[in-house]
Design a protein around this motif. Sequence first.
Motif, PDB file in Angstrom:
ATOM      1  N   LYS A  83      89.507 143.226  84.037  1.00 31.95           N
ATOM      2  CA  LYS A  83      88.580 142.808  85.078  1.00 31.95           C
ATOM      3  C   LYS A  83      87.801 141.555  84.677  1.00 31.95           C
ATOM      4  O   LYS A  83      87.634 140.630  85.482  1.00 31.95           O
ATOM      5  CB  LYS A  83      87.618 143.948  85.416  1.00 31.95           C
ATOM      6  N   ASN A  84      87.304 141.514  83.444  1.00 33.35           N
ATOM      7  CA  ASN A  84      86.501 140.374  83.015  1.00 33.35           C
ATOM      8  C   ASN A  84      87.271 139.060  83.114  1.00 33.35           C
ATOM      9  O   ASN A  84      86.723 138.017  83.488  1.00 33.35           O
ATOM     10  CB  ASN A  84      86.009 140.570  81.575  1.00 33.35           C
ATOM     11  N   LYS A  85      88.566 139.095  82.757  1.00 32.71           N
ATOM     12  CA  LYS A  85      89.369 137.882  82.814  1.00 32.71           C
ATOM     13  C   LYS A  85      89.588 137.440  84.253  1.00 32.71           C
ATOM     14  O   LYS A  85      89.570 136.236  84.551  1.00 32.71           O
ATOM     15  CB  LYS A  85      90.719 138.133  82.123  1.00 32.71           C
ATOM     16  N   ILE A  86      89.783 138.393  85.154  1.00 32.97           N
ATOM     17  CA  ILE A  86      89.952 138.057  86.571  1.00 32.97           C
ATOM     18  C   ILE A  86      88.684 137.401  87.102  1.00 32.97           C
ATOM     19  O   ILE A  86      88.734 136.392  87.824  1.00 32.97           O
ATOM     20  CB  ILE A  86      90.289 139.325  87.378  1.00 32.97           C
ATOM     21  N   VAL A  87      87.532 137.976  86.734  1.00 31.33           N
ATOM     22  CA  VAL A  87      86.251 137.404  87.163  1.00 31.33           C
ATOM     23  C   VAL A  87      86.085 135.986  86.620  1.00 31.33           C
ATOM     24  O   VAL A  87      85.693 135.060  87.340  1.00 31.33           O
ATOM     25  CB  VAL A  87      85.088 138.305  86.686  1.00 31.33           C
ATOM     26  N   GLU A  88      86.419 135.807  85.343  1.00 28.88           N
ATOM     27  CA  GLU A  88      86.274 134.495  84.710  1.00 28.88           C
ATOM     28  C   GLU A  88      87.104 133.433  85.424  1.00 28.88           C
ATOM     29  O   GLU A  88      86.610 132.354  85.780  1.00 28.88           O
ATOM     30  CB  GLU A  88      86.694 134.571  83.245  1.00 28.88           C
ATOM     31  N   LEU A  89      88.388 133.719  85.640  1.00 31.66           N
ATOM     32  CA  LEU A  89      89.268 132.723  86.247  1.00 31.66           C
ATOM     33  C   LEU A  89      88.903 132.471  87.705  1.00 31.66           C
ATOM     34  O   LEU A  89      89.056 131.355  88.208  1.00 31.66           O
ATOM     35  CB  LEU A  89      90.724 133.171  86.126  1.00 31.66           C
ATOM     36  N   GLY A  90      88.414 133.518  88.381  1.00 33.96           N
ATOM     37  CA  GLY A  90      87.972 133.325  89.758  1.00 33.96           C
ATOM     38  C   GLY A  90      86.786 132.385  89.841  1.00 33.96           C
ATOM     39  O   GLY A  90      86.730 131.497  90.698  1.00 33.96           O
ATOM     40  N   LEU A  91      85.821 132.559  88.937  1.00 36.30           N
ATOM     41  CA  LEU A  91      84.647 131.683  88.927  1.00 36.30           C
ATOM     42  C   LEU A  91      85.018 130.248  88.572  1.00 36.30           C
ATOM     43  O   LEU A  91      84.369 129.295  89.020  1.00 36.30           O
ATOM     44  CB  LEU A  91      83.619 132.217  87.931  1.00 36.30           C
ATOM     45  N   LYS A  92      86.060 130.102  87.745  1.00 35.72           N
ATOM     46  CA  LYS A  92      86.497 128.771  87.336  1.00 35.72           C
ATOM     47  C   LYS A  92      87.415 128.113  88.365  1.00 35.72           C
ATOM     48  O   LYS A  92      87.828 126.970  88.172  1.00 35.72           O
ATOM     49  CB  LYS A  92      87.224 128.840  86.001  1.00 35.72           C
ATOM     50  N   LEU A  93      87.729 128.833  89.433  1.00 33.02           N
ATOM     51  CA  LEU A  93      88.677 128.338  90.439  1.00 33.02           C
ATOM     52  C   LEU A  93      89.994 127.941  89.776  1.00 33.02           C
ATOM     53  O   LEU A  93      90.550 126.859  90.023  1.00 33.02           O
ATOM     54  CB  LEU A  93      88.075 127.151  91.213  1.00 33.02           C
ATOM     55  N   ASP A  94      90.461 128.831  88.916  1.00 31.11           N
ATOM     56  CA  ASP A  94      91.686 128.574  88.174  1.00 31.11           C
ATOM     57  C   ASP A  94      92.851 128.309  89.120  1.00 31.11           C
ATOM     58  O   ASP A  94      93.131 129.098  90.036  1.00 31.11           O
ATOM     59  CB  ASP A  94      92.000 129.793  87.296  1.00 31.11           C
ATOM     60  N   GLU A  95      93.538 127.210  88.910  1.00 29.99           N
ATOM     61  CA  GLU A  95      94.590 126.772  89.826  1.00 29.99           C
ATOM     62  C   GLU A  95      95.727 127.786  89.921  1.00 29.99           C
ATOM     63  O   GLU A  95      96.218 128.092  91.019  1.00 29.99           O
ATOM     64  CB  GLU A  95      95.146 125.420  89.369  1.00 29.99           C
ATOM     65  N   LYS A  96      96.159 128.332  88.803  1.00 28.63           N
ATOM     66  CA  LYS A  96      97.261 129.297  88.818  1.00 28.63           C
ATOM     67  C   LYS A  96      96.879 130.563  89.575  1.00 28.63           C
ATOM     68  O   LYS A  96      97.673 131.105  90.356  1.00 28.63           O
ATOM     69  CB  LYS A  96      97.655 129.636  87.382  1.00 28.63           C
ATOM     70  N   LEU A  97      95.643 131.028  89.369  1.00 29.41           N
ATOM     71  CA  LEU A  97      95.188 132.221  90.078  1.00 29.41           C
ATOM     72  C   LEU A  97      95.116 131.962  91.576  1.00 29.41           C
ATOM     73  O   LEU A  97      95.570 132.786  92.392  1.00 29.41           O
ATOM     74  CB  LEU A  97      93.808 132.655  89.550  1.00 29.41           C
ATOM     75  N   LEU A  98      94.564 130.826  91.966  1.00 31.04           N
ATOM     76  CA  LEU A  98      94.450 130.512  93.399  1.00 31.04           C
ATOM     77  C   LEU A  98      95.819 130.391  94.050  1.00 31.04           C
ATOM     78  O   LEU A  98      96.031 130.866  95.179  1.00 31.04           O
ATOM     79  CB  LEU A  98      93.639 129.230  93.586  1.00 31.04           C
ATOM     80  N   ASN A  99      96.753 129.748  93.361  1.00 33.32           N
ATOM     81  CA  ASN A  99      98.101 129.632  93.923  1.00 33.32           C
ATOM     82  C   ASN A  99      98.759 130.999  94.070  1.00 33.32           C
ATOM     83  O   ASN A  99      99.503 131.256  95.024  1.00 33.32           O
ATOM     84  CB  ASN A  99      98.967 128.737  93.030  1.00 33.32           C
ATOM     85  N   LEU A 100      98.481 131.892  93.134  1.00 30.92           N
ATOM     86  CA  LEU A 100      99.021 133.242  93.210  1.00 30.92           C
ATOM     87  C   LEU A 100      98.478 133.973  94.440  1.00 30.92           C
ATOM     88  O   LEU A 100      99.221 134.625  95.175  1.00 30.92           O
ATOM     89  CB  LEU A 100      98.651 134.004  91.929  1.00 30.92           C
ATOM     90  N   LEU A 101      97.184 133.852  94.675  1.00 29.18           N
ATOM     91  CA  LEU A 101      96.572 134.496  95.837  1.00 29.18           C
ATOM     92  C   LEU A 101      97.060 133.868  97.141  1.00 29.18           C
ATOM     93  O   LEU A 101      97.304 134.565  98.131  1.00 29.18           O
ATOM     94  CB  LEU A 101      95.050 134.407  95.748  1.00 29.18           C
ATOM     95  N   LEU A 102      97.213 132.543  97.134  1.00 32.86           N
ATOM     96  CA  LEU A 102      97.674 131.843  98.339  1.00 32.86           C
ATOM     97  C   LEU A 102      99.116 132.197  98.701  1.00 32.86           C
ATOM     98  O   LEU A 102      99.517 132.124  99.866  1.00 32.86           O
ATOM     99  CB  LEU A 102      97.554 130.328  98.134  1.00 32.86           C
ATOM    100  N   SER A 103      99.887 132.578  97.677  1.00 39.28           N
ATOM    101  CA  SER A 103     101.307 132.868  97.926  1.00 39.28           C
ATOM    102  C   SER A 103     101.523 134.171  98.692  1.00 39.28           C
ATOM    103  O   SER A 103     102.607 134.422  99.197  1.00 39.28           O
ATOM    104  CB  SER A 103     102.062 132.936  96.590  1.00 39.28           C
TER     105      SER A 103
END
Length: 643
Positions: A27-47
Motif C-alpha cells: 500500500k505505501n508504495k502505491i500511495v508514494e507513486l500516486g502522489l508522485k504522478l508516476d508515469e508508469k502507474l498512470l499509464n497502467l490505470l489509463l489502460s
Amino acid sequence: MQRNLLEELKRVLAEDKRLVIDDKLVKNKIVELGLKLDEKLLNLLLSNDRLREHFFQKVNDTFVFDTQKFQRFISNKQFLPDSYTVFKNKIGLSNGDEYLSDSKDVTLAWAYKDCVLEGGQTEEEAKREEIFWNETLAPDQIDRLLDPKVFTNFTFFDNDGEQDVNEITEKNNLVIKGNNLLALHSLRKSYTGKVKLIYIDPPYNTRGAANTFAYNNTFNHSSWLTFMKNRLEVAKHLLRENGIFAVSIDHAELFYLGVMLDEIYGRENRMGVAAVVHNPGGRQDDNFFPTAHENMLFYAKDINRAELNTLGMSEEKLAEFRYKDEYGRYKLRGFRRSGSNSKKEERPGLYYPLYYNPDSQRLKIKKEKDNDIEILPIDTNGIERCWRWGPETLIKKKDKYIEVKKTGDSFSIYIKERESDYEGEKPKTIWDKSKYSGQTGTHELKSLFDDKVFSYPKSPHLIADVLKITTDVGDLVLDFFGGSGTTGSVAHKMGRQYIICEQMDYVESVTLKRLNKAIEGDETGISDDYDWKGGGSFIFTEMQKFNEQFINLIQNADTQEELLNIWNKMTENAFLSYRIDTTDFDDRADEFQKLSLDDQKKILLEILDKNQLYVNYSEMDNNDFEVSESDKQLNHQFYNISG
C-alpha cells in the motif's frame, strides 16, 4: 463475471512488479507513486477503461488524474485490510471520512525523502519494527521533535575513576547516549562551526551477514537513505569552514550515498573516494566478486579552505632509507636530471662542470688540483643533460646532502634524500596497509575485553590515519555512530578533542569501558605508534527519556498481559496522541485482545505522542519531567557554551 472495481484495481496494480512484495501489494508504495504522478502507474490505470473512468476526469481531449480520489480509495480500510488497520480505524486514528495519511495538516515522518526517520533502536540484536516511522507529523511538530533535549546522568571519567560533574566547558570530551538524530540537533546550539572532522561508520544496508543496519533489517533502500539524509544534513552545520566529512560504506549503497552527499555538500566539494582493503582474501560467501574492500568518501565543507596532511612513513617507504650517516637515515637519488625538461638546452643554467678529488673526497665547482676529476651531466648515451641544483645550492648543501660513488672508471653524483626531511606520503585512493583489516579491529577488542563484544569494528590504525590527514592536535572530532568507541579511543590517544554519540545499550558496557582503558594507558591498538601512556578525561551523559521508555517497554513485551499493564501505565503517566479517546479504547478492549501480539504493539506505539519521546530543553522546568536542579544547571552550561 465482471469483477468489482476493487478487484479490478488490485488485478491491474499487480501487473507493476514495483508494487508487489512476496506476492502482496504494498500500500505505501502505491500511495508514494500516486502522489508522485508516476508515469508508469498512470499509464497502467489509463489502460483500463473502468479505472480510467473512475480515477480520471476528461478535460477537452486530456485525461486528468484525480489524485485525491485515488488516495482516498487506496486508503479505505477495504483496500488491503488487516486486523490492525480495522481496529485502528475504530478507536479514533482517523478523522471522519479522512484518514490521517490524507490529512492536509500533516506530512509523512520519514518514509520518503522529505520525511524524518528518528531510528530509536537501543539493542543491537532486537531488530524491532519501528512503527513510529509510518506515522504522520505536522511540520511544526517535527520542529518540536528536533528541539534540543535535556541531558541527564552526567558522569566525569579520568584516572581517579567516576566522579560527579560540576562544570561543562567546550574543551570537554563528550560521550552522549541517545538517538543520534536528536543528539545532533541538540549539539547545533553550542557546536555549530566548531568540528574539524566528522567521521562515521554507519550501519550498512547490505544483504546477508554483513548487514549492520541492526535497527531493523526489514528497512528498505529508500528508508535507509532517509535515515542517513536526516543526520547528514544537520551534521554539516557542525563543521568548521575548513572542516572535512568522511564516511565508510560498502558497495550496496555507495552510489546512492555519493549522490546524496553531492547534493548536501555540493559535487565540487567532493575530495575523493578511497578504497580501503579490509579483507585481502575477499568475502568468499559473495556470489560473484568476493568483497575485499570498503569505500571511504571524503567531502569538504568548502573545498577552497580544506587541506589534507600527509601520512606518516609506511614500513615500505621506511625500508627505502637503507643508508645511514651522522645525520641519520637516507636513500640515494641521481643528481643528474633525467626524463622531460632535463636537457642542457632546456635548462642551460643547470649545466656546468663539477670536480671531484678522489684523495680528499671533496666535490668542488672549480678545478684546484691536477688530480681533480671533471664530472659533467652527460648520460650513458652521450646526451648533455643538467644537474638538479645550481652551483650556489650545491655548495650550501653538499656536505649533508651529496654523495659521490665510483662506478667502473667514472664517478657518479647522488643526492642524499633524508628520512628527517620527508614530510610523509599523500594519501592515495587505495588504502591497503595490512593493519587496516577488520581482523585487526576485532583483535584489539578481544585483547581489551577477552571476548568478541562487537561486530565489524574498524581498525584503530585506519582511524588513526584518517585523523592524521584531516586533523591536528586539539581539533574537535565528531562520530555520531560511535559503536565500540574506536574513533573516540584513537582521538583520545592522538590528543584530539572528541564527541561520540551512540544510542545502543552497549555504549555503557563497551564504549565507556574502552575509553576508560585508554585513560589507563592500555597497550593495544595504536599505543605503540603514538607512545600512549594514559591520562585524559571525558564526560558521559544521556538524553532524558519520557515516552521513549514506554516504546522500549512495548517493543520488549512478550505477552498480551504485559501490554495491557503497559497500557494502564501509559494512561497514567505517558503523553498520548490528542486523536486518541482512552475511553473508546477501553470500551473496545475485547477487540484489542483478539489482535495478534504484533498488531497490539503497533496500536500502542501509534497512541504515544512521538514529540514527547525525550524531554525538551525548553520544557525542562515542567514538573512533570522531574529534572533535577543539578541537571538543570549542567544543561544550562551545555547550551550556553561559547567560544
